[in-house]
Design an enzyme around this catalytic site. Structure first.
Site, mmCIF file in Angstrom:
data_model
loop_
_atom_site.group_PDB
_atom_site.id
_atom_site.type_symbol
_atom_site.label_atom_id
_atom_site.label_comp_id
_atom_site.label_asym_id
_atom_site.label_seq_id
_atom_site.Cartn_x
_atom_site.Cartn_y
_atom_site.Cartn_z
ATOM 1 C CB THR A 206 30.053 9.530 34.517
ATOM 2 O OG1 THR A 206 28.596 8.725 33.896
ATOM 3 C CG2 THR A 206 29.610 10.344 33.245
ATOM 4 C CB ILE A 254 32.388 7.669 41.244
ATOM 5 C CG1 ILE A 254 32.313 6.524 42.216
ATOM 6 C CG2 ILE A 254 33.120 9.282 42.015
ATOM 7 C CD1 ILE A 254 31.752 6.127 43.851
ATOM 8 C CG HIS A 255 27.980 8.534 37.920
ATOM 9 N ND1 HIS A 255 27.534 7.447 36.706
ATOM 10 C CD2 HIS A 255 26.666 7.405 38.610
ATOM 11 C CE1 HIS A 255 26.675 6.112 36.776
ATOM 12 N NE2 HIS A 255 26.748 6.000 37.925
ATOM 13 C CG ASP A 256 26.726 12.675 40.812
ATOM 14 O OD1 ASP A 256 26.222 11.922 41.769
ATOM 15 O OD2 ASP A 256 26.645 12.733 39.750
#
Ligand code: RIB
Ligand code: CA
Length: 326
Positions: A206, A254-256
């Site tokens: 991520t 922007i992991h999510d």
């Protein structure tokens, strides 16, 4: 299941719940899911929130505001605040990463949602298969399991969290979501069995999903007159400044958003089987994720761990999907 119903279910939009802690990258994930919902690609059944980036009450207000700024009121996509504090440890939040109220230099306005998160999950499950995406601490799902519900209630569960043999972003070995509530993460993965479809999206991959000022311009162009576009620069500027302050550069991980794309099979990716445990009782190694390959834990692997993803296509998909909100 007959071939007709298989084909029909393949045509029906996937029914999705997201459990999140907006939070700047959670906010982008909500924009993406709202776009897929507007496109008819998914049915976003609801949003529940946890404490992590900021308090549960604030994450619920933030989620409601982001969806409203994308054109969806609480009547369209219900939002409900979840459990207020981690299972066992004291709540720690991170204003230094996501801003005083969790949306960088912006502040959500309006009314906090009033729904009850368990009722929202139960209503969603009563209507058929549900894919659950978790982009904050696992406190709500762990509470759901502690209260006697089953993992099998969900067709799939996809979790953003952990760092597997990879540097943490909170301690040398721990990722933030799993550090905030290590007991919840460990109980969730101990409850997993080979029959469940559970996918972990760790920092290993991520952190490759970066959106800087140039990409933000593409996103804002794609959003056009959607109200959220006007506030995105102030939301993202805070996140860019944070990432620069920790040596990543003037950009944002922007992991999510990537986690949602993996959960919904929107981009090419590969994953490997493992069984996971999360250290919960030692202060030094709290939140550390251990991935046991093969039968090291005395049984078949129970989770798929994301290994690679096509982040270039992921960004392109994000802008295309955001355009559906306009
Ligand atoms: O470690 C990254 C995770 O922590 C993301 O979900 C981000 O929103 C923060 O909650
Ligand atoms: Ca998050």
């Amino acid at each position: 299941m007959t071939s007709d119903s298989t084909a029909a279910s393949a045509l029906r939009p996937r029914r999705v719940l997201i459990d999140c802690d907006p939070g700047i990258d959670d906010a982008l994930a909500l924009i993406y899911l709202a776009g897929l919902h507007a496109q008819g690609d998914i049915e976003l059944l609801g949003v529940t929130t946890t404490a992590g980036n900021t308090s549960t009450a604030q994450t619920a207000l933030n989620a409601t505001w982001v969806l409203e700024q994308c054109g969806f009121s609480d009547e369209h996509i219900p939002v409900a605040a979840g459990v207020e504090v981690p299972l066992e440890v004291e709540l720690v939040t991170t204003p230094e990463t996501h801003g005083a109220t969790g949306l960088g230099y912006a502040t959500a306005s309006g009314v906090s949602p009033g729904g009850e998160w368990r009722e929202l999950w139960e209503r969603a499950l009563a209507g058929g298969e549900v894919d659950l995406i978790i982009t904050g601490p696992c406190t709500n799902l762990a509470t759901w399991l502690r209260e006697g519900h089953e993992f099998a209630d969900f067709a799939s569960v996809t979790v953003m969290g952990g760092a597997v043999l990879y540097p943490g972003n909170t301690t040398p070995t721990a990722e933030w979501n799993f550090w905030v509530d290590p007991h919840a993460a460990d109980e969730v993965f101990r409850a997993a069995t080979p029959g469940h479809r559970i996918t972990l999206c760790p920092l290993n991959v991520t952190e490759q999903m970066l959106i800087g000022p140039g990409e933000a311009e593409q996103l804002i162009d794609a959003l056009g007159d959607v109200p959220i576009a006007a506030t995105l620069p102030e939301i993202l500027r805070f996140y860019w400044e944070f990432h620069r302050s920790v040596g990543v550069g003037y950009t944002a991980q922007i992991h999510d958003l990537l986690t949602c794309m993996i959960a919904l099979d929107q981009v090419k990716y590969s994953a490997y089987p493992a069984s996971l445990r999360v250290e919960a009782d030692s202060e030094l190694t709290r939140g550390t994720t251990l991935a046991f390959r093969g039968e090291q834990l005395g049984g078949e692997p129970t989770v798929r761990v994301l290994e690679r993803a096509d982040v270039t296509s992921a960004k392109k998909r994000f802008y295309e999907t955001a355009a559906f909100l306009d």
